[in-house]
Design a protein around this motif. Structure first.
Motif, PDB file in Angstrom:
ATOM      1  N   SER A   3       0.931  -1.153   0.025  1.00 15.98           N
ATOM      2  CA  SER A   3       0.062  -0.036  -0.059  1.00 15.98           C
ATOM      3  C   SER A   3       0.886   0.961   0.557  1.00 15.98           C
ATOM      4  O   SER A   3       2.420   1.287   0.446  1.00 15.98           O
ATOM      5  N   SER A   4       0.101   2.705  -1.064  1.00 19.91           N
ATOM      6  CA  SER A   4       0.695   3.148   0.149  1.00 19.91           C
ATOM      7  C   SER A   4       0.979   4.171   0.589  1.00 19.91           C
ATOM      8  O   SER A   4       2.379   4.761   0.668  1.00 19.91           O
ATOM      9  N   GLU A   5       0.774   3.421   2.307  1.00 19.22           N
ATOM     10  CA  GLU A   5       1.189   4.176   3.009  1.00 19.22           C
ATOM     11  C   GLU A   5       2.413   3.591   3.844  1.00 19.22           C
ATOM     12  O   GLU A   5       3.213   4.037   4.560  1.00 19.22           O
ATOM     13  N   ALA A   6       3.056   2.720   2.788  1.00 19.66           N
ATOM     14  CA  ALA A   6       3.559   1.076   3.858  1.00 19.66           C
ATOM     15  C   ALA A   6       5.420   1.897   3.043  1.00 19.66           C
ATOM     16  O   ALA A   6       5.447   1.890   2.044  1.00 19.66           O
ATOM     17  N   VAL A  35      -3.484 -10.264  10.588  1.00 20.09           N
ATOM     18  CA  VAL A  35      -3.672 -11.025   8.873  1.00 20.09           C
ATOM     19  C   VAL A  35      -5.248 -11.419   8.354  1.00 20.09           C
ATOM     20  O   VAL A  35      -5.457 -12.060   9.340  1.00 20.09           O
ATOM     21  N   SER A  36      -4.990 -11.150   6.827  1.00 26.60           N
ATOM     22  CA  SER A  36      -6.743 -11.249   6.462  1.00 26.60           C
ATOM     23  C   SER A  36      -6.140 -11.843   5.317  1.00 26.60           C
ATOM     24  O   SER A  36      -5.032 -10.950   4.600  1.00 26.60           O
ATOM     25  N   VAL A  37      -6.900 -12.422   4.526  1.00 26.72           N
ATOM     26  CA  VAL A  37      -6.435 -13.309   3.823  1.00 26.72           C
ATOM     27  C   VAL A  37      -7.587 -12.883   3.060  1.00 26.72           C
ATOM     28  O   VAL A  37      -9.222 -14.074   3.174  1.00 26.72           O
ATOM     29  N   SER A  94      -0.967  -6.647   8.265  1.00 26.21           N
ATOM     30  CA  SER A  94      -1.015  -5.211   8.743  1.00 26.21           C
ATOM     31  C   SER A  94      -0.235  -4.696  10.474  1.00 26.21           C
ATOM     32  O   SER A  94      -0.389  -5.743  11.146  1.00 26.21           O
ATOM     33  N   GLN A  95       0.422  -3.889  10.555  1.00 28.54           N
ATOM     34  CA  GLN A  95       0.961  -3.638  11.676  1.00 28.54           C
ATOM     35  C   GLN A  95       1.224  -2.089  11.974  1.00 28.54           C
ATOM     36  O   GLN A  95       1.629  -1.264  11.222  1.00 28.54           O
ATOM     37  N   GLY A  96       0.371  -1.302  12.567  1.00 23.70           N
ATOM     38  CA  GLY A  96       0.201   0.118  12.619  1.00 23.70           C
ATOM     39  C   GLY A  96      -0.639   0.991  11.874  1.00 23.70           C
ATOM     40  O   GLY A  96      -0.998   0.246  10.967  1.00 23.70           O
ATOM     41  N   ASP A  97       0.694   1.630  11.701  1.00 21.56           N
ATOM     42  CA  ASP A  97       0.561   2.337  10.118  1.00 21.56           C
ATOM     43  C   ASP A  97       0.953   1.773   8.882  1.00 21.56           C
ATOM     44  O   ASP A  97       0.537   1.887   7.484  1.00 21.56           O
ATOM     45  N   LYS A  98       1.184   0.720   9.048  1.00 22.57           N
ATOM     46  CA  LYS A  98       2.205  -0.150   7.646  1.00 22.57           C
ATOM     47  C   LYS A  98       1.336  -0.917   7.122  1.00 22.57           C
ATOM     48  O   LYS A  98       0.423  -2.186   7.826  1.00 22.57           O
TER      49      LYS A  98
END
Length: 308
Positions: free
Chosen positions: A223-226, A256-258, A295-299
């Motif tokens: 994602s663009s945030e990472a 974690v989402s699949v 996902s972890q925090g804002d990443k």
């Protein structure tokens, strides 16, 4: 009688040795590796593995026919499919041949020779008498090849690369030409069917088990945030299960989402950062493509997985 038996044994041993030396004791594997792609290109290594015998072989030539799914072309017309040489859409990348082959002066020809019903790419490593090379058992990159489409690949398409096992419908099969180590002749040609009933050549990818990858993905891998990777997934492709390995040092909770390729949520859970690598995924998944969102925090990172 004893002397006769000894002589007979020696005679049989001689013929067995001669039989081995003319090439029937050999075994090779041709496979594909290190696939990568852009919006309208893909690259792949063609690899030759000399499996036997221990003393090695004198390599004379390698030919590989690689089939692909023409639906990936998306209306593109790379090169002229009737051409037999000089096709700029399917090229050997300079400097990518294994040093052992480069030192022998092998020359590569790459062609596209048919579009339907299966797209077909071909590579040939040809030599002359002065450029044949001696190879001990091991893995050798015949070359890294790039296929360029005239338009972007069809979105979320798959090249489904597999190696042509027989000379069917005018498409090149896979051939390894060699002589025994240290010998100038005879030259033997090994395919998947020659010698008859033999197993002299194995293919790394077949029509039933092709090399699967996603081209022109509609979902960004990150994602663009990472700004950095969060985790890696292995093995990929996988046949039963895969695992995640967290690459960050953060202690924040991991989600974690699949999702399957239709966007359906398959699994969704939170886990402590130190427990991510203890989970296995995919045992109940059907064969196909999956997006694993970590996902972890804002990443946030999305990893494309393939179950074969």
């Amino acid at each position: 009688m004893k002397k006769t038996t000894t002589l007979l044994q020696k005679t049989m041993l001689f013929f067995l040795l001669a039989f081995s030396l003319i090439g029937y004791g050999q075994h090779f594997t041709i496979t594909l590796d290190n696939f990568m792609s852009t919006s309208n290109t893909f690259e792949v290594d063609v690899v030759l593995i000399v499996d036997a015998p221990a003393e090695g072989v004198r390599l004379c030539a390698v030919s590989a026919g690689i089939n692909y799914n023409p639906a990936i072309l998306n209306g593109g017309t790379p090169c002229t499919f009737s051409s037999n040489s000089g096709c700029d859409s399917w090229i050997l990348l300079p400097g990518t041949i294994a040093p052992e082959l480069t030192g022998g002066g092998m020359n590569t020809i790459s062609t596209i020779n048919r579009a339907n019903p299966v797209g077909h790419l071909r590579i040939i490593q040809v030599t002359s008498a002065i450029s044949q090379v001696y190879l001990l058992p091991g893995s050798y990159r015949v070359g890294r090849f790039r296929f360029t489409n005239t338009v972007p690949w069809a979105v979320d398409s798959d090249p489904e690369l597999w190696l042509q096992p027989t000379n069917d419908g005018g498409a090149s099969n896979n051939i390894v030409s060699f002589s025994p180590y240290g010998a100038q002749a005879p030259i033997q040609n090994y395919t998947t069917t020659v010698p008859a009933g033999g197993t002299g050549l194995t293919l790394g990818y077949t029509q039933g088990a092709p090399l699967l990858r996603v081209l022109n993905s509609s979902l960004a891998t990150v994602s663009s945030e990472a700004s950095e990777e969060i985790a890696t997934a292995f093995p990929n492709p996988f046949s039963i299960t895969f695992k995640l390995n967290l690459t960050t040092v953060s202690n924040e909770l991991v989600q974690v989402s699949v999702y399957d390729m239709l966007g359906k949520l398959i699994e969704d859970f939170n886990v402590e950062s130190n427990g991510v690598n203890s989970f296995s995924f995919g045992e109940k998944y059907a064969a196909g493509f999956y997006n694993v969102k970590v996902s972890q925090g804002d990443k946030t990172q999305v990893i494309r997985m393939i179950k074969q």
